[in-house]
Write an enzyme that holds these catalytic residues in place. Sequence first.
Site, PDB file in Angstrom:
ATOM      1  CG  HIS A 205      -0.244   0.319   2.492  1.00  0.00           C
ATOM      2  ND1 HIS A 205       0.441  -0.638   3.201  1.00  0.00           N
ATOM      3  CD2 HIS A 205      -0.093   1.465   3.194  1.00  0.00           C
ATOM      4  CE1 HIS A 205       0.962  -0.091   4.278  1.00  0.00           C
ATOM      5  NE2 HIS A 205       0.664   1.190   4.306  1.00  0.00           N
TER       6      HIS A 205
HETATM    7  C1  UD1 Z   1      -2.082   5.446   6.066  1.00  0.00           C
HETATM    8  C2  UD1 Z   1      -0.773   5.915   6.708  1.00  0.00           C
HETATM    9  C3  UD1 Z   1       0.272   4.827   6.551  1.00  0.00           C
HETATM   10  C4  UD1 Z   1      -0.213   3.498   7.075  1.00  0.00           C
HETATM   11  C5  UD1 Z   1      -1.527   3.158   6.372  1.00  0.00           C
HETATM   12  C6  UD1 Z   1      -2.077   1.848   6.863  1.00  0.00           C
HETATM   13  C7  UD1 Z   1      -0.314   8.325   6.596  1.00  0.00           C
HETATM   14  C8  UD1 Z   1       0.538   9.349   5.963  1.00  0.00           C
HETATM   15  N1  UD1 Z   1      -0.255   7.097   6.046  1.00  0.00           N
HETATM   16  O1  UD1 Z   1      -1.830   5.327   4.671  1.00  0.00           O
HETATM   17  O2  UD1 Z   1       1.419   5.189   7.295  1.00  0.00           O
HETATM   18  O3  UD1 Z   1       0.743   2.500   6.797  1.00  0.00           O
HETATM   19  O4  UD1 Z   1      -2.450   4.218   6.634  1.00  0.00           O
HETATM   20  O5  UD1 Z   1      -3.234   1.467   6.198  1.00  0.00           O
HETATM   21  O6  UD1 Z   1      -1.015   8.625   7.535  1.00  0.00           O
HETATM   22  N2  UD1 Z   1      -9.255   4.798   1.892  1.00  0.00           N
HETATM   23  C9  UD1 Z   1     -10.467   4.176   1.871  1.00  0.00           C
HETATM   24  N3  UD1 Z   1     -11.018   3.811   3.057  1.00  0.00           N
HETATM   25  C10 UD1 Z   1     -10.416   4.037   4.247  1.00  0.00           C
HETATM   26  C11 UD1 Z   1      -9.179   4.701   4.254  1.00  0.00           C
HETATM   27  C12 UD1 Z   1      -8.599   5.064   3.080  1.00  0.00           C
HETATM   28  O7  UD1 Z   1     -11.044   3.938   0.819  1.00  0.00           O
HETATM   29  O8  UD1 Z   1     -10.992   3.661   5.292  1.00  0.00           O
HETATM   30  C13 UD1 Z   1      -8.613   5.174   0.624  1.00  0.00           C
HETATM   31  C14 UD1 Z   1      -8.883   6.581   0.208  1.00  0.00           C
HETATM   32  O9  UD1 Z   1      -9.000   6.617  -1.172  1.00  0.00           O
HETATM   33  C15 UD1 Z   1      -7.643   7.331   0.617  1.00  0.00           C
HETATM   34  C16 UD1 Z   1      -6.570   6.262   0.445  1.00  0.00           C
HETATM   35  O10 UD1 Z   1      -7.209   5.037   0.765  1.00  0.00           O
HETATM   36  O11 UD1 Z   1      -7.412   8.468  -0.133  1.00  0.00           O
HETATM   37  C17 UD1 Z   1      -5.377   6.458   1.310  1.00  0.00           C
HETATM   38  O12 UD1 Z   1      -5.761   6.615   2.697  1.00  0.00           O
HETATM   39  P1  UD1 Z   1      -4.846   7.509   3.679  1.00  0.00           P
HETATM   40  O13 UD1 Z   1      -5.377   7.451   5.055  1.00  0.00           O
HETATM   41  O14 UD1 Z   1      -4.644   8.848   3.086  1.00  0.00           O
HETATM   42  O15 UD1 Z   1      -3.434   6.813   3.603  1.00  0.00           O
HETATM   43  P2  UD1 Z   1      -3.035   5.265   3.631  1.00  0.00           P
HETATM   44  O16 UD1 Z   1      -2.456   4.928   2.308  1.00  0.00           O
HETATM   45  O17 UD1 Z   1      -4.130   4.411   4.157  1.00  0.00           O
END
Ligand code: UD1
Length: 362
Positions: A205
């Site tokens: 991821h």
């Molecule tokens: C975040 C953390 C990362 C951690 C990861 C674990 C930061 C900078 N990154 O990254 O360190 O390893 O979580 O999972 O804080 N999304 C969904 N549903 C959700 C959450 C996210 O669909 O419940 C999608 C959205 O499109 C979002 C993308 O995933 O834009 C990324 O989510 P985000 O929380 O920005 O970062 P992660 O890649 O999950």
Amino acid sequence: MRVLHVVGARPNFMKAAPVISALSRRGVEQILVHTGQHYDAAMSDIFFHHLGLPHPDVNLNVGSGSHAVQTAEVMTRIEPVLVEKKPDWVLVYGDVNSTVAAALVCAKLLVRVAHVEAGLRSNDRTMPEEINRIVTDRIADLLFTPSPDGDENLKAEGVAPERIRFVGNVMIDTLVSLRPAARELWESRWASSLDGERFALLTLHRPSNVDDVAKLGAIIEAIAEIAREIPIIFPIHPRTRQMLRSIDAPFPPKLQLIDPLGYLDFLALQERAAFVITDSGGIQEETTYLGVPCLTLRANTERPVTIDLGTNTLIGSDLDALRREARNALEGRGKKGTIPPLWDGRAAERIADELIAILPPH
Ligand code: UD1
């Protein structure tokens, strides 16, 4: 004493759970704030359920957004909560955007903040989490480190030793306490469907691996080759799922794409996997504890103890090295290791004792 915990994203939940339990056993008043950075049932609710976490007292519902938007939203929405609840301590966990955002607001409000999992450094500032770690450690009052390299990093950055406490790894506390439940789940849910067959596990991821279509495609192609030798179970993070739609790579039937798993299911599989391929931080630690070879698709790690003592191997972006190491693991020549010091299931107890020693409950 009133302690307010801030959690937001999946890897925070298993770190906060044992600390909340240890403080409640000591009769400390606690408030749980969920920023809502992760909001899907599979990324959040199931963890609360599996980990026995209390329902959050406050949900800030920040959701997704750019780093600036997400960080700013957490800051704006948590400030009035901190003003109203007046905690004696705020505990922030790990290195996600919610962690640094909450720590910044505490620092400005002069609310004491402690960072759990402090001092880790990848020394790679292109990684958003590295910025979160550096800033959080710089402003937190108390720094709980999981491994001695954390203490060394902090001291080298000029942090006063009185602010640092080496307590061990809280995520391993959760693993130790939930391992029996994961084993039960293995028997009831996974053993029969895998039919005694060996398998490997994959998670992916990190933006550096999944946000570039060409790079993601090349990784999937190498993984697909390995999947000819051994079934690979691939629970897919939402960010990766979005990107996979745009790549044109082969998905052989033995590469099993599934929805993200809950904590217990993932632990059940991790313990039985022949090897794990990942770019996660926490999984490097869990596999080290479990003695399962871990092939990490990153050029560096903020958790070097998993390489020095544990079962972790850094693959970087060298996909030939991935194929080679996967073969080694398949043939029983995977890396062996030992469990790092203070990864003993009692880190949260030490944190609770430290907090109480500094500020006893009324
Ligand atoms: C975040 C953390 C990362 C951690 C990861 C674990 C930061 C900078 N990154 O990254 O360190 O390893 O979580 O999972 O804080 N999304 C969904 N549903 C959700 C959450 C996210 O669909 O419940 C999608 C959205 O499109 C979002 C993308 O995933 O834009 C990324 O989510 P985000 O929380 O920005 O970062 P992660 O890649 O999950």
